[in-house]
Design a protein around this motif. Structure first.
Motif, PDB file in Angstrom:
ATOM      1  N   ALA A  19       0.811  -1.219   0.000  1.00 55.94           N
ATOM      2  CA  ALA A  19       0.000   0.000   0.000  1.00 55.94           C
ATOM      3  C   ALA A  19       0.844   1.269   0.000  1.00 55.94           C
ATOM      4  O   ALA A  19       0.338   2.355  -0.252  1.00 55.94           O
ATOM      5  CB  ALA A  19      -0.955   0.009   1.189  1.00 55.94           C
ATOM      6  N   GLY A  20       2.149   1.127   0.317  1.00 53.77           N
ATOM      7  CA  GLY A  20       3.036   2.284   0.272  1.00 53.77           C
ATOM      8  C   GLY A  20       3.427   2.848   1.632  1.00 53.77           C
ATOM      9  O   GLY A  20       3.715   4.039   1.746  1.00 53.77           O
ATOM     10  N   LYS A  21       3.469   1.987   2.667  1.00 51.28           N
ATOM     11  CA  LYS A  21       3.776   2.470   4.020  1.00 51.28           C
ATOM     12  C   LYS A  21       5.197   3.034   4.121  1.00 51.28           C
ATOM     13  O   LYS A  21       5.412   4.134   4.636  1.00 51.28           O
ATOM     14  CB  LYS A  21       3.582   1.322   5.026  1.00 51.28           C
ATOM     15  CG  LYS A  21       2.142   0.841   5.111  1.00 51.28           C
ATOM     16  CD  LYS A  21       1.953  -0.234   6.148  1.00 51.28           C
ATOM     17  CE  LYS A  21       2.682  -1.507   5.804  1.00 51.28           C
ATOM     18  NZ  LYS A  21       2.201  -2.121   4.549  1.00 51.28           N
ATOM     19  N   SER A  22       6.179   2.270   3.655  1.00 52.35           N
ATOM     20  CA  SER A  22       7.572   2.735   3.704  1.00 52.35           C
ATOM     21  C   SER A  22       7.760   3.964   2.825  1.00 52.35           C
ATOM     22  O   SER A  22       8.472   4.906   3.189  1.00 52.35           O
ATOM     23  CB  SER A  22       8.521   1.607   3.267  1.00 52.35           C
ATOM     24  OG  SER A  22       8.398   0.479   4.112  1.00 52.35           O
ATOM     25  N   THR A  23       7.103   3.975   1.666  1.00 53.58           N
ATOM     26  CA  THR A  23       7.195   5.122   0.756  1.00 53.58           C
ATOM     27  C   THR A  23       6.613   6.373   1.404  1.00 53.58           C
ATOM     28  O   THR A  23       7.144   7.479   1.241  1.00 53.58           O
ATOM     29  CB  THR A  23       6.448   4.820  -0.560  1.00 53.58           C
ATOM     30  OG1 THR A  23       7.061   3.695  -1.201  1.00 53.58           O
ATOM     31  CG2 THR A  23       6.488   6.004  -1.502  1.00 53.58           C
ATOM     32  N   PHE A  24       5.538   6.229   2.164  1.00 47.35           N
ATOM     33  CA  PHE A  24       4.928   7.365   2.860  1.00 47.35           C
ATOM     34  C   PHE A  24       5.931   7.993   3.822  1.00 47.35           C
ATOM     35  O   PHE A  24       6.079   9.221   3.881  1.00 47.35           O
ATOM     36  CB  PHE A  24       3.685   6.904   3.620  1.00 47.35           C
ATOM     37  CG  PHE A  24       2.972   8.004   4.363  1.00 47.35           C
ATOM     38  CD1 PHE A  24       1.970   8.732   3.746  1.00 47.35           C
ATOM     39  CD2 PHE A  24       3.315   8.315   5.672  1.00 47.35           C
ATOM     40  CE1 PHE A  24       1.307   9.759   4.426  1.00 47.35           C
ATOM     41  CE2 PHE A  24       2.670   9.340   6.362  1.00 47.35           C
ATOM     42  CZ  PHE A  24       1.671  10.058   5.736  1.00 47.35           C
ATOM     43  N   ILE A  25       6.624   7.152   4.581  1.00 44.57           N
ATOM     44  CA  ILE A  25       7.609   7.659   5.545  1.00 44.57           C
ATOM     45  C   ILE A  25       8.756   8.353   4.828  1.00 44.57           C
ATOM     46  O   ILE A  25       9.179   9.454   5.216  1.00 44.57           O
ATOM     47  CB  ILE A  25       8.125   6.509   6.432  1.00 44.57           C
ATOM     48  CG1 ILE A  25       7.005   6.005   7.345  1.00 44.57           C
ATOM     49  CG2 ILE A  25       9.329   6.958   7.267  1.00 44.57           C
ATOM     50  CD1 ILE A  25       7.368   4.796   8.173  1.00 44.57           C
ATOM     51  N   ASN A  26       9.265   7.741   3.762  1.00 46.79           N
ATOM     52  CA  ASN A  26      10.370   8.345   3.002  1.00 46.79           C
ATOM     53  C   ASN A  26       9.954   9.682   2.389  1.00 46.79           C
ATOM     54  O   ASN A  26      10.726  10.647   2.384  1.00 46.79           O
ATOM     55  CB  ASN A  26      10.840   7.391   1.908  1.00 46.79           C
ATOM     56  CG  ASN A  26      11.522   6.153   2.461  1.00 46.79           C
ATOM     57  OD1 ASN A  26      12.039   6.159   3.579  1.00 46.79           O
ATOM     58  ND2 ASN A  26      11.508   5.072   1.702  1.00 46.79           N
TER      59      ASN A  26
END
Length: 310
Positions: free
Chosen positions: A44-51
């Protein structure tokens, strides 16, 4: 044994029995820390959201079908609006993980949240990410979102941001129709209890707006699972989230068991054969989930039939 010793033994946190060597936690937790957990399905893009929020590559991002984040990882930063606090972004494994069972994911998330509660860190909120390009709201998606609701609890719903992602991978009109359906049907209870719906456009401003929405809320509610593990001192398997997951898996197993002989008897049709194989695979998956809980009774004939008889 005197009364004080008995009280101490009785009040010893049960969740600590769930801690395993693979679990990680902050080395220097502070009562002034503001915690924001990032949750959602795998991909869903959890790590991408943080980055995106932090403007740098701090959280590893997977680019294959296999899930990448398997442990709860915390990333800290300072916000000028909160000079006396440290913001702690928590990247969590996604439900429907390609390696871990949902029970194990709940254990890892639950243990981390219990540790943060024990360290008197403040729960500022939760960001739940959903891939808007997903064509349909599947049974496993519904089950896992219900688990998420139980994990948060009604009182903490106002500290939840429901964020749709992957807008660049879907026609805008289609995405907007799916968003309306999510609000009207699948997310309506969370929204009624105060959750907000945001769009994640993979830019820092959108991510910051979501975080600001959560930090602007003055009251810091602990999540339901934190209350159960930290205040009520329940065992993890007795929390509402895990109990719901257990019951849902039992219902799914019953449904798949009833379907299996019907599909096997309809021999000769390649499509039916394929469905039968898929059904058997799903039953094995459910049995794996139930076995991981160690508390549900599985019929021995099912274990023998699907290769789980130990």
């Amino acid at each position: 044994m005197n009364f004080l010793n008995a009280l101490t033994l009785r009040s010893k946190p049960r969740w600590k029995k769930e801690v395993k060597p693979v679990d990680t936690f902050l080395k220097d937790p502070k009562p002034s820390d503001l915690v924001i957990a990032i949750m959602g399905a795998t991909g869903a893009g959890k790590s991408t959201f943080i980055n995106t929020l932090l403007g740098e590559q701090v959280a590893p991002v997977g680019h294959s079908l296999k899930s990448y984040t398997s442990h709860v990882q915390a990333y800290t930063y300072n916000d000028p609006q909160f000079p006396n606090n440290r913001i702690v972004m928590v990247d969590t494994p996604g439900f429907d993980d390609t390696v871990l069972s949902d029970r194990e994911i709940l254990r890892r998330i639950g243990v981390w949240l219990a540790q943060s509660y024990d360290a008197h860190m403040k729960m500022a909120g939760v960001v739940y990410l959903y891939d808007i390009s997903a064509k349909r709201w599947q049974g496993s998606t519904a089950r896992n979102f219900e688990v998420f609701e139980k994990l948060c609890g009604q009182a903490a719903a106002r500290k939840v941001a429901l964020v749709t992602t992957m807008w660049g991978q879907v026609d805008r009109a289609v995405g907007e129709e799916r968003e309306r359906e999510l609000k009207a049907e699948y997310w309506k209870d969370m929204i009624k209890n105060g959750s907000a719906v945001h769009r994640g456009n993979l830019d820092q401003m959108a991510a910051q707006d979501t975080v600001d929405f959560l930090l602007a809320k003055e009251a810091m509610y602990p999540l339901q699972i934190q209350k159960e593990l930290g205040e009520i001192n329940r065992a993890l398997q007795d929390t509402e989230a895990v109990r719901y997951l257990s019951e849902a898996l039992q219902e799914l197993l019953k449904s798949r068991e009833e379907t299996a002989p019907i599909l096997r008897n309809a021999a000769g049709d390649p499509a039916v054969t394929r469905r039968a194989l898929e059904n058997d695979t799903q039953i094995r998956s459910v049995l794996e989930e139930i076995s991981a809980k160690g508390r549900l009774e599985i019929p021995q004939r099912l274990l023998r039939l699907f290769g789980r008889d130990n």
